[in-house]
Design a protein around this motif. Structure first.
Motif, short mmCIF file in Angstrom:
data_model
loop_
_atom_site.label_atom_id
_atom_site.label_comp_id
_atom_site.label_asym_id
_atom_site.label_seq_id
_atom_site.Cartn_x
_atom_site.Cartn_y
_atom_site.Cartn_z
N GLU A 103 -12.20 -2.50 9.69
CA GLU A 103 -12.32 -3.64 8.77
C GLU A 103 -11.61 -4.88 9.33
O GLU A 103 -12.08 -6.00 9.12
CB GLU A 103 -11.75 -3.26 7.40
CG GLU A 103 -12.71 -2.35 6.63
CD GLU A 103 -12.32 -2.16 5.18
OE1 GLU A 103 -13.22 -1.84 4.37
OE2 GLU A 103 -11.12 -2.30 4.86
N ASP A 104 -10.52 -4.67 10.03
CA ASP A 104 -9.84 -5.79 10.69
C ASP A 104 -10.76 -6.46 11.70
O ASP A 104 -10.85 -7.68 11.78
CB ASP A 104 -8.57 -5.30 11.40
CG ASP A 104 -7.39 -5.18 10.45
OD1 ASP A 104 -7.54 -5.57 9.27
OD2 ASP A 104 -6.32 -4.67 10.88
N VAL A 105 -11.42 -5.61 12.48
CA VAL A 105 -12.36 -6.13 13.49
C VAL A 105 -13.51 -6.86 12.81
O VAL A 105 -13.93 -7.94 13.23
CB VAL A 105 -12.89 -4.99 14.40
CG1 VAL A 105 -13.94 -5.50 15.35
CG2 VAL A 105 -11.75 -4.34 15.17
N LEU A 106 -14.01 -6.26 11.73
CA LEU A 106 -15.13 -6.87 11.00
C LEU A 106 -14.75 -8.26 10.48
O LEU A 106 -15.53 -9.21 10.61
CB LEU A 106 -15.52 -5.95 9.83
CG LEU A 106 -16.73 -6.42 9.03
CD1 LEU A 106 -18.01 -6.13 9.78
CD2 LEU A 106 -16.79 -5.72 7.66
N GLN A 107 -13.57 -8.34 9.92
CA GLN A 107 -13.09 -9.62 9.37
C GLN A 107 -12.99 -10.68 10.47
O GLN A 107 -13.52 -11.79 10.33
CB GLN A 107 -11.73 -9.39 8.74
CG GLN A 107 -11.14 -10.61 8.07
CD GLN A 107 -9.71 -10.34 7.62
OE1 GLN A 107 -9.46 -9.36 6.95
NE2 GLN A 107 -8.80 -11.22 7.99
N GLU A 108 -12.34 -10.32 11.56
CA GLU A 108 -12.18 -11.25 12.68
C GLU A 108 -13.55 -11.63 13.25
O GLU A 108 -13.80 -12.79 13.59
CB GLU A 108 -11.32 -10.57 13.76
CG GLU A 108 -10.84 -11.49 14.86
CD GLU A 108 -10.00 -12.65 14.36
OE1 GLU A 108 -9.20 -12.43 13.43
OE2 GLU A 108 -10.18 -13.76 14.88
N GLY A 109 -14.43 -10.62 13.32
CA GLY A 109 -15.77 -10.85 13.85
C GLY A 109 -16.55 -11.84 13.00
O GLY A 109 -17.19 -12.75 13.54
N ARG A 165 -24.11 -8.73 16.21
CA ARG A 165 -23.65 -7.45 16.76
C ARG A 165 -22.89 -7.66 18.07
O ARG A 165 -21.86 -7.05 18.32
CB ARG A 165 -24.87 -6.56 16.99
CG ARG A 165 -24.55 -5.14 17.34
CD ARG A 165 -25.85 -4.44 17.71
NE ARG A 165 -25.60 -3.11 18.22
CZ ARG A 165 -26.06 -2.00 17.66
NH1 ARG A 165 -26.78 -2.06 16.56
NH2 ARG A 165 -25.81 -0.83 18.19
N ARG A 166 -23.41 -8.55 18.91
CA ARG A 166 -22.77 -8.85 20.19
C ARG A 166 -21.36 -9.43 19.96
O ARG A 166 -20.40 -9.07 20.64
CB ARG A 166 -23.65 -9.84 20.97
CG ARG A 166 -23.11 -10.24 22.33
CD ARG A 166 -23.21 -9.09 23.29
NE ARG A 166 -22.35 -9.32 24.45
CZ ARG A 166 -22.79 -9.72 25.62
NH1 ARG A 166 -24.07 -9.91 25.80
NH2 ARG A 166 -21.97 -9.92 26.61
N ILE A 167 -21.28 -10.29 18.97
CA ILE A 167 -19.97 -10.88 18.63
C ILE A 167 -19.01 -9.78 18.16
O ILE A 167 -17.84 -9.75 18.54
CB ILE A 167 -20.12 -11.99 17.57
CG1 ILE A 167 -20.75 -13.23 18.21
CG2 ILE A 167 -18.76 -12.37 16.96
CD1 ILE A 167 -20.92 -14.40 17.30
N VAL A 208 -18.18 -15.38 13.81
CA VAL A 208 -19.62 -15.62 13.59
C VAL A 208 -19.81 -16.99 12.93
O VAL A 208 -20.64 -17.80 13.38
CB VAL A 208 -20.23 -14.51 12.70
CG1 VAL A 208 -21.59 -14.93 12.14
CG2 VAL A 208 -20.39 -13.22 13.50
N PHE A 209 -19.05 -17.28 11.89
CA PHE A 209 -19.21 -18.56 11.19
C PHE A 209 -18.70 -19.73 12.05
O PHE A 209 -19.20 -20.85 11.94
CB PHE A 209 -18.48 -18.52 9.84
CG PHE A 209 -19.18 -17.65 8.84
CD1 PHE A 209 -20.47 -17.94 8.43
CD2 PHE A 209 -18.56 -16.53 8.29
CE1 PHE A 209 -21.14 -17.14 7.50
CE2 PHE A 209 -19.21 -15.72 7.37
CZ PHE A 209 -20.51 -16.02 6.98
N LYS A 210 -17.74 -19.45 12.89
CA LYS A 210 -17.19 -20.50 13.76
C LYS A 210 -18.20 -20.93 14.82
O LYS A 210 -18.32 -22.11 15.16
CB LYS A 210 -15.91 -19.98 14.42
CG LYS A 210 -15.09 -21.06 15.11
CD LYS A 210 -13.83 -20.47 15.69
CE LYS A 210 -13.04 -21.51 16.47
NZ LYS A 210 -11.86 -20.91 17.11
#
Lengths: 175, 202
Positions: free
Chosen positions: B61-67, B89-91, B71-73
């Motif tokens: 979940e940490d990775v998902l959040q950072e990812g 997915r690549r990000i 993505v939005f950035k």
């Protein structure tokens, strides 16, 4: 290929694999997005006045530099032609120094020269830079009719060449 | 091995793409509703990806959040040519790799010392496991094996690419992959035979 078959199976299985994240994840993402927005806005608000200040500063400096430029006044060439340059060679270092020659300076330079030196002064413009002061060493045996007055550098002791010739010891009587 | 599956644009998928391009446009305008919609659409699948690379759901979940923050950035860099899901997915994969490299928990296991090559196994067991069970087995591999297996077998990166991503030689990547594959095949065979066996690996 067998290797590819195994990987294909794994990939197919994994493609459908999904998990539901907790709400906390989205809340954190949303919070970070809003903070980024705020930062961006602040940056834009700060950027405009900063650029304006830099622009004004630059303009002010450039404008001042234009005003500070020295005025070049061309003086007539005749005035330059009349200027004399006196040069003297330093006896120790053999360096030539140029000095603007005024009447006072010229008289001073003559006074400063060592006693017993004869200054050959040629008034020609070309030779001004290479004036050579020649010294004549007075030898006791070479006394001339004219009375040469010699002073030591401190100027305390004086004697004439005539005296030198008289003081010469004679050895005729001794033999 | 082919890198990513290139899908032909079927009518339903084309509609999806136009939907996605509209969604991306709205996200770029900074609309919170659009951002949430994008998140909700892709988060479950992406959490599955993150889960495969980590050892716990919390880390995933940490990775998902950072990812998703990334993505939005970088959403303005997405050109509507490719599949949005693939791009996200690549990000996520890159974010997961960065997370593994930075996190102390995983750093030690990401040291790849062995460069010896291993014989390619010809085993091709039936994969009767569910996705979740298979993912659990992959996660039980040591971190180095797990990462390389995920990158090569599931994402489809070549060993040269993996070497560049992890800063190792392609031979090391190949060697580690073979070990991981062999180990996984053994576990899959055993699990299929007796599902009651428990595999305790970090």
């Amino acid at each position: 290929m067998q290797e590819n078959e195994f990987e294909k199976k794994i990939r197919l299985r994994m493609d459908e694999f999904a998990l539901t994240p907790t709400d906390e994840v989205w809340n954190n993402v949303a919070a970070r997005l809003t903070s980024q927005k705020k930062k961006r806005r602040l940056l834009i608000y700060l950027l405009f006045p900063t650029l304006l200040l830099i622009g004004l500063g630059g303009w002010y400096v450039l404008d001042n530099n234009k005003n500070d430029k020295p005025l070049i006044v061309q003086t007539p060439n005749k005035a330059n032609k009349g200027a004399n340059v006196d040069a003297s060679i330093d006896a120790d270092s053999n360096t030539t120094t140029k000095q603007p020659l005024s009447n006072n300076n010229r008289s001073k330079s003559r006074n400063n020269s060592l006693p017993g030196t004869i200054i050959k002064d040629k008034p020609t413009a070309g030779s001004d830079l290479r004036k050579v002061t020649s010294t004549t060493k007075l030898q006791p045996g070479r006394a001339t009719a004219s009375k040469d007055v010699i002073k030591d550098q401190a100027g305390l002791k004086t004697f004439t060449n005539e005296q030198n010739s008289k003081e010469k010891p004679s050895f005729k009587g001794c033999g | 091995m082919q890198r990513q599956r290139i899908k032909l644009c079927q009518p339903s998928e084309c509609n999806k793409m136009t939907d996605h391009s509209l969604l991306v446009k709205n996200c770029l305008k900074g609309k919170p509703a659009a951002q949430k919609q994008l998140y909700e659409e892709f988060a479950p699948l992406m959490l599955g990806v993150c889960y495969r690379y980590t050892k716990s759901l919390h880390d995933a979940e940490d990775v998902l959040q950072e990812g998703f923050v990334r993505v939005f950035k970088f959403l303005h860099q997405y050109n509507n040519e490719g599949e949005l899901g693939g791009w996200i997915r690549r990000i996520m994969v890159n974010t997961a790799l960065n997370y593994l490299k930075k996190s102390r928990k995983y750093q030690y296991d990401l040291l790849f010392d062995s460069t010896e090559l291993h014989v390619v196994t010809s085993d091709d067991p039936e994969v009767l496991l569910h996705a979740k069970e298979l993912a659990e087995l992959v996660r039980q591999l040591p971190t180095g094996y797990q990462t390389i297996f995920n990158l090569h077998a599931i994402e489809g990166f070549s060993h040269v690419e993996i070497g560049q991503m992890l800063g190792i030689s392609d031979n090391t990547s190949r060697s580690q992959y073979m070990r991981a594959r062999q180990l996984l095949i053994t576990w899959i065979t055993n699990t299929t035979g007796s599902k009651n066996k428990v595999y305790a690996r970090k």
